[in-house]
Design an enzyme around this catalytic site. Structure first.
Site: not given
Ligand code: GRF
Length: 194
Positions: A14, A16, A85, A101, A103, A144
């Site tokens: 988490g 992000n 998922k 999302n 990526h 994606d």
């Molecule tokens: C990130 O690299 C994001 O781009 C990808 O999964 C990872 C998640 O990391 N979709 P976090 O759980 O936010 O640390």
């Protein structure tokens, strides 16, 4: 203006999500409010981060459970932040153009089925590209494959390992781009309802 109600879906650490929470505190994200964090993994550390910040955090065992709680909370924007998922087409059409999302590559490079986590950075390094980055996009039925909202490039340096590159892409691109995109889309939704 009434704020857009945001749900963040997570499966792991988490970071992000943390960037979104920090952006909310600093005001970068001000047209939307994270009212729900949901995970398909009961012990995801991201759920703890939400709790520590006073945000409702739930484990949803399947899509049905997830949809139910999202409806109850009046969710208008869904942010996938490391949600591992693939969502069904029913779920996606219930929130058409309302799911985004992040990526960790410059789409259309190194994306699609199987391109997640460290694999993405391994792919970039083994191809030998000199630039990679992150992309925020709308989610449709193609993994994606939805419309691109924002991208940010990051340099690949001599001696990079997948882990080093992953960290640089997160720090320089993902944690900056996702809050900005979340604000942009939240503002659009909020303006639509006034
Ligand atoms: C990130 O690299 C994001 O781009 C990808 O999964 C990872 C998640 O990391 N979709 P976090 O759980 O936010 O640390």
């Amino acid at each position: 203006m009434v704020k857009t109600k945001i749900a963040v879906l997570v499966s792991g650490g988490g970071t992000n999500l943390q960037a979104l929470i920090d952006a909310q505190k600093s005001g970068i994200l001000h047209s939307g409010e994270i009212v729900l964090v949901a995970s398909n993994k009961e012990n995801a550390y991201a759920l703890k981060r939400a709790q520590e910040n006073g945000i409702k955090a739930v484990f949803a065992k399947d899509e049905e459970a997830l949809l139910k709680i999202m409806e109850a909370e009046g969710i208008e924007l869904v942010i996938l932040a490391g949600f591992l998922k693939i969502l069904s087409s029913e779920f996606i059409s219930a929130y058409e153009n309302r799911i985004i999302n992040i990526h960790p590559s410059l789409i259309p490079s190194f994306c699609g089925k199987g391109a997640y986590g460290l694999h993405v950075h391994e792919m970039a390094l083994s191809y030998g590209v000199k630039l990679t980055g992150a992309t925020v996009h709308f989610v449709n039925e193609v993994p994606d494959g939805g419309q691109i909202i924002a991208q940010k490039a990051v340099e690949i340096l001599e001696g990079d390992t997948p882990e080093i590159l992953q960290r640089r892409v997160m720090e320089r691109a993902e944690w900056v781009l996702l809050p900005q995109a979340a604000e942009m889309i939240s503002e659009k939704i909020a303006k639509g309802k006034k």
